[in-house]
Design a protein around this motif. Sequence first.
Motif, PDB file in Angstrom:
ATOM      1  N   PHE A   1     -80.787-109.333 -23.048  1.00 32.69           N
ATOM      2  CA  PHE A   1     -80.389-107.931 -23.144  1.00 32.69           C
ATOM      3  C   PHE A   1     -79.037-107.703 -22.485  1.00 32.69           C
ATOM      4  N   TRP A   2     -78.851-108.206 -21.276  1.00 32.95           N
ATOM      5  CA  TRP A   2     -77.590-107.971 -20.567  1.00 32.95           C
ATOM      6  C   TRP A   2     -76.438-108.727 -21.207  1.00 32.95           C
ATOM      7  N   GLY A   3     -76.736-109.748 -22.002  1.00 29.35           N
ATOM      8  CA  GLY A   3     -75.675-110.508 -22.649  1.00 29.35           C
ATOM      9  C   GLY A   3     -75.169-109.914 -23.948  1.00 29.35           C
ATOM     10  N   LEU A   4     -75.992-109.131 -24.612  1.00 32.59           N
ATOM     11  CA  LEU A   4     -75.572-108.536 -25.889  1.00 32.59           C
ATOM     12  C   LEU A   4     -74.697-107.318 -25.648  1.00 32.59           C
ATOM     13  N   LYS A   5     -73.792-107.058 -26.593  1.00 35.44           N
ATOM     14  CA  LYS A   5     -72.839-105.953 -26.442  1.00 35.44           C
ATOM     15  C   LYS A   5     -73.017-104.891 -27.522  1.00 35.44           C
ATOM     16  N   PHE A   6     -74.250-104.616 -27.886  1.00 37.42           N
ATOM     17  CA  PHE A   6     -74.532-103.593 -28.887  1.00 37.42           C
ATOM     18  C   PHE A   6     -74.863-102.290 -28.181  1.00 37.42           C
ATOM     19  N   PRO A   7     -74.895-101.170 -28.923  1.00 41.21           N
ATOM     20  CA  PRO A   7     -75.466 -99.946 -28.345  1.00 41.21           C
ATOM     21  C   PRO A   7     -76.912-100.198 -27.931  1.00 41.21           C
ATOM     22  N   ILE A   8     -77.412 -99.413 -27.018  1.00 39.72           N
ATOM     23  CA  ILE A   8     -78.663 -99.719 -26.325  1.00 39.72           C
ATOM     24  C   ILE A   8     -79.861 -99.910 -27.259  1.00 39.72           C
ATOM     25  N   LEU A   9     -80.031 -99.063 -28.251  1.00 39.39           N
ATOM     26  CA  LEU A   9     -81.195 -99.213 -29.131  1.00 39.39           C
ATOM     27  C   LEU A   9     -81.104-100.480 -29.971  1.00 39.39           C
ATOM     28  N   GLN A  10     -79.909-100.811 -30.444  1.00 41.68           N
ATOM     29  CA  GLN A  10     -79.726-102.048 -31.196  1.00 41.68           C
ATOM     30  C   GLN A  10     -79.945-103.257 -30.288  1.00 41.68           C
ATOM     31  N   ARG A  11     -79.508-103.151 -29.042  1.00 44.61           N
ATOM     32  CA  ARG A  11     -79.719-104.242 -28.089  1.00 44.61           C
ATOM     33  C   ARG A  11     -81.196-104.457 -27.819  1.00 44.61           C
ATOM     34  N   LEU A  12     -81.934-103.352 -27.660  1.00 46.48           N
ATOM     35  CA  LEU A  12     -83.379-103.461 -27.426  1.00 46.48           C
ATOM     36  C   LEU A  12     -84.071-104.155 -28.596  1.00 46.48           C
ATOM     37  N   LEU A  13     -83.748-103.725 -29.810  1.00 42.97           N
ATOM     38  CA  LEU A  13     -84.379-104.324 -30.994  1.00 42.97           C
ATOM     39  C   LEU A  13     -83.952-105.775 -31.199  1.00 42.97           C
ATOM     40  N   ALA A  14     -82.668-106.066 -30.993  1.00 44.83           N
ATOM     41  CA  ALA A  14     -82.189-107.443 -31.147  1.00 44.83           C
ATOM     42  C   ALA A  14     -82.829-108.356 -30.105  1.00 44.83           C
ATOM     43  N   THR A  15     -82.939-107.881 -28.880  1.00 40.18           N
ATOM     44  CA  THR A  15     -83.552-108.680 -27.823  1.00 40.18           C
ATOM     45  C   THR A  15     -85.023-108.935 -28.125  1.00 40.18           C
ATOM     46  N   LEU A  16     -85.721-107.893 -28.534  1.00 40.66           N
ATOM     47  CA  LEU A  16     -87.136-108.048 -28.852  1.00 40.66           C
ATOM     48  C   LEU A  16     -87.334-109.021 -30.013  1.00 40.66           C
ATOM     49  N   SER A  17     -86.482-108.942 -31.017  1.00 37.41           N
ATOM     50  CA  SER A  17     -86.569-109.867 -32.154  1.00 37.41           C
ATOM     51  C   SER A  17     -86.299-111.299 -31.723  1.00 37.41           C
ATOM     52  N   LEU A  18     -85.271-111.491 -30.903  1.00 40.56           N
ATOM     53  CA  LEU A  18     -84.957-112.843 -30.427  1.00 40.56           C
ATOM     54  C   LEU A  18     -86.081-113.416 -29.577  1.00 40.56           C
ATOM     55  N   VAL A  19     -86.662-112.590 -28.713  1.00 36.23           N
ATOM     56  CA  VAL A  19     -87.767-113.055 -27.876  1.00 36.23           C
ATOM     57  C   VAL A  19     -88.963-113.426 -28.746  1.00 36.23           C
ATOM     58  N   ALA A  20     -89.235-112.647 -29.775  1.00 31.49           N
ATOM     59  CA  ALA A  20     -90.357-112.958 -30.676  1.00 31.49           C
ATOM     60  C   ALA A  20     -90.138-114.293 -31.381  1.00 31.49           C
ATOM     61  N   VAL A  21     -88.940-114.507 -31.899  1.00 31.99           N
ATOM     62  CA  VAL A  21     -88.642-115.752 -32.604  1.00 31.99           C
ATOM     63  C   VAL A  21     -88.658-116.934 -31.637  1.00 31.99           C
ATOM     64  N   MET A  22     -88.065-116.755 -30.455  1.00 30.33           N
ATOM     65  CA  MET A  22     -88.037-117.849 -29.478  1.00 30.33           C
ATOM     66  C   MET A  22     -89.449-118.209 -29.017  1.00 30.33           C
ATOM     67  N   GLY A  23     -90.306-117.211 -28.870  1.00 28.93           N
ATOM     68  CA  GLY A  23     -91.693-117.478 -28.515  1.00 28.93           C
ATOM     69  C   GLY A  23     -92.418-118.245 -29.610  1.00 28.93           C
ATOM     70  N   MET A  24     -92.154-117.889 -30.878  1.00 30.20           N
ATOM     71  CA  MET A  24     -92.769-118.611 -31.993  1.00 30.20           C
ATOM     72  C   MET A  24     -92.286-120.052 -32.052  1.00 30.20           C
ATOM     73  N   VAL A  25     -90.986-120.242 -31.834  1.00 29.54           N
ATOM     74  CA  VAL A  25     -90.435-121.598 -31.839  1.00 29.54           C
ATOM     75  C   VAL A  25     -91.054-122.414 -30.704  1.00 29.54           C
ATOM     76  N   ASP A  26     -91.181-121.803 -29.532  1.00 24.00           N
ATOM     77  CA  ASP A  26     -91.799-122.477 -28.389  1.00 24.00           C
ATOM     78  C   ASP A  26     -93.227-122.912 -28.720  1.00 24.00           C
ATOM     79  N   GLU A  27     -93.989-122.031 -29.300  1.00 20.39           N
ATOM     80  CA  GLU A  27     -95.375-122.373 -29.654  1.00 20.39           C
ATOM     81  C   GLU A  27     -95.426-123.434 -30.753  1.00 20.39           C
ATOM     82  N   TYR A  28     -94.507-123.374 -31.706  1.00 25.66           N
ATOM     83  CA  TYR A  28     -94.469-124.380 -32.762  1.00 25.66           C
ATOM     84  C   TYR A  28     -94.136-125.759 -32.197  1.00 25.66           C
ATOM     85  N   LEU A  29     -93.177-125.815 -31.279  1.00 24.15           N
ATOM     86  CA  LEU A  29     -92.775-127.097 -30.699  1.00 24.15           C
ATOM     87  C   LEU A  29     -93.879-127.724 -29.854  1.00 24.15           C
ATOM     88  N   GLN A  30     -94.835-126.935 -29.420  1.00 28.42           N
ATOM     89  CA  GLN A  30     -95.938-127.479 -28.643  1.00 28.42           C
ATOM     90  C   GLN A  30     -96.801-128.433 -29.480  1.00 28.42           C
TER      91      GLN A  30
END
Length: 150
Positions: free
Chosen positions: A60-89
Motif C-alpha cells: 500500500f505505501w509503495g503504490l502511488k495511486f489515489p487512495i481507493l485505487q491503492r486499496l483495491l490494487a493492494t487487496l488484489s495483489l495480496v489475494a493473488v500473492m496468497g494464491m500463488v503461495d498456496e499453489y507453490l506449497q
Amino acid sequence: MIKKFIVQYRRNPWLIAAWVFYCLMIVLGSFRFLERGFVMTFNDKLLHFFAYAVLASLIFWGLKFPILQRLLATLSLVAVMGMVDEYLQNFTGRDPSFDDWLADMSGGILSLICIFFLKLVIWLWRVARSGDWRQAMIQLVQPRDFDEET
C-alpha cells in the motif's frame, strides 16, 4: 504502459521491501523443519495473518495511486500473492489450504482498514488545523511520492 510502470516503481523502497519479504516468506515456508518449529510455537493461521498484514502495508505505501485505487490494487495483489503461495506449497510437500488463504486475506484486509482509518484521522487533523476542506480533500485523494512523508 508497463515500461512506464516499471520505471516509476523500480526504486521504490516500499515495493522492494514487499518483494523481498514475499520471497523470504516463500523460501522460508518451503523448509519443512522451519515449518514444524514455527507451527509448534505459533498458530499457522496467525503466521499467515500477520505476514500478509505486513505485506499489504508495504505494498500500500509503495503504490502511488489515489487512495481507493491503492486499496483495491493492494487487496488484489495480496489475494493473488496468497494464491500463488498456496499453489507453490504443492511442490514443497506441504498441503495448500483455503483456510490459509483466508487468513492471508484477513490479515491484508485488517491492515488496509487500519491504514485507511489512519489516513482518515490524518485528514481530519489537517482539516481541523487548516480549516480549508477543499485543500484537505485534495490531499486525501491525491497520490504521493514514496519519499514524501505520509
